[in-house]
Design an enzyme around this catalytic site. Structure first.
Site, PDB file in Angstrom:
ATOM      1  N   GLU A 151     -28.313   6.481 -21.158  1.00 21.22           N
ATOM      2  CA  GLU A 151     -28.180   7.429 -20.049  1.00 21.22           C
ATOM      3  C   GLU A 151     -27.650   6.731 -18.805  1.00 21.22           C
ATOM      4  O   GLU A 151     -28.281   5.790 -18.312  1.00 21.22           O
ATOM      5  CB  GLU A 151     -29.541   8.057 -19.724  1.00 21.22           C
ATOM      6  N   ASP A 186     -27.641  13.201 -17.962  1.00 20.81           N
ATOM      7  CA  ASP A 186     -28.446  13.721 -16.856  1.00 20.81           C
ATOM      8  C   ASP A 186     -27.487  14.185 -15.770  1.00 20.81           C
ATOM      9  O   ASP A 186     -26.789  13.379 -15.146  1.00 20.81           O
ATOM     10  CB  ASP A 186     -29.382  12.632 -16.342  1.00 20.81           C
ATOM     11  N   GLN A 212     -30.352  16.508 -19.246  1.00 17.42           N
ATOM     12  CA  GLN A 212     -31.444  16.628 -18.281  1.00 17.42           C
ATOM     13  C   GLN A 212     -30.910  17.209 -16.979  1.00 17.42           C
ATOM     14  O   GLN A 212     -29.736  17.047 -16.639  1.00 17.42           O
ATOM     15  CB  GLN A 212     -32.105  15.270 -18.031  1.00 17.42           C
ATOM     16  N   GLU A 248     -36.296  17.455 -15.516  1.00 20.13           N
ATOM     17  CA  GLU A 248     -36.779  16.214 -14.927  1.00 20.13           C
ATOM     18  C   GLU A 248     -36.598  16.278 -13.410  1.00 20.13           C
ATOM     19  O   GLU A 248     -35.840  15.527 -12.821  1.00 20.13           O
ATOM     20  CB  GLU A 248     -36.013  15.024 -15.529  1.00 20.13           C
TER      21      GLU A 248
END
Length: 270
Positions: A151, A186, A212, A248
């Site tokens: 990530e 993300d 995310q 998140e």
């Protein structure tokens, strides 16, 4: 942006390291289920026996979809080890621990954090190290049918992090060349570092395994910040995204009072 922005056929997982933190960790599984989530994720499970976590998830009837390998000495500022030369044995040990948890918790994806680079480590050495670690780790993880994810993380929140750009993650995934390596995209981190979120989804689409969400500038809920998540969710729907979307973000106040964007329990899973 206010109101409901969540399409009904996307799957959202509550990140229990960010949401429902008004409660002890093992109580958050039931809270997530009560709020309508059918999936959960979290940063690290290692402070709790795997059997206790498994029981909490089973009692709440939620699926655990993701957690991270051990990050090294978190209190000392370490944020993963995979890109740090000389720490290969610790990466291998952490992988074994994470896979043991994954087997017990029936988790099929693990995030491998690259780490914050010491001043004497060049980007070239970090790339060579992370590729080697991931090649070895993927071979081991495959024995348990586990996929490893990397990530990109923004360097505003995590200064010095070794992996911060989508293109660099794609390069590493290509170099590792394993069937069980993928991207954890993300969108909060991508927005801060590069923006252009729809293009990022299209560019990385073949290797995206998990997504995310949070909203800059303060990592808040999807309906409170810079990103138009209604557009992002529609785009994911148009591409028939079948993975989980990890929530998140940091709610402002009580978690349950900040879930209006999700349109209630009926859209939390499928």
């Amino acid at each position: 942006m206010t109101g409901t922005i969540s399409p009904n056929n996307l799957r959202f997982a509550a990140n229990l390291s960010f949401l429902f933190t008004e409660r002890p960790f093992l109580d958050r599984f039931a809270a997530a289920a009560q709020a309508g989530f059918q999936g959960v994720e979290f940063l690290f499970p290692y402070d709790h026996p795997a059997d206790e976590i498994a029981e909490a998830a089973q009692d709440a009837n939620v699926e655990i979809v993701l957690f991270n390998l051990p990050p090294g000495d978190w209190d000392a500022g370490e944020r993963g080890l995979a890109a740090l030369p000389g720490r290969e044995a610790e990466v291998a040990h952490g992988l074994n621990q994470a896979v043991d948890y994954a087997i017990r918790l029936n988790v099929r994806q693990l995030h491998v954090m690259a780490g914050v680079l010491p001043p004497n480590v060049t980007p070239e050495a970090a790339r060579e190290t992370v590729v080697g670690n991931l090649q070895r780790a993927c071979a081991e993880a495959a024995r348990a049918s586990v996929t490893l994810l990397i990530e990109p993380i923004n360097t505003r929140d995590m200064p010095g992090y070794a992996l911060s750009r989508t293109e660099d993650a794609l390069d590493i995934i290509d170099a590792v060349a394993a069937p069980n390596i993928g991207l954890q995209l993300d969108l909060y981190h991508r927005q801060i570092m590069q923006g252009d979120l729809t293009a990022a989804i299209d560019l990385a689409w073949p290797v995206i395994r998990h997504t995310q969400i949070a909203n800059p500038p303060d990592r808040s809920a999807p309906n409170d910040g810079e990103i138009n998540y209604a557009h992002i969710f529609r785009h994911l729907m148009e591409k028939d995204y079948a993975g989980w979307i990890g929530c998140e973000y940091g709610p402002k106040g009580r978690t349950e009072d900040n879930l209006g964007w999700l349109n209630g329990p009926k859209v939390a899973g499928s």
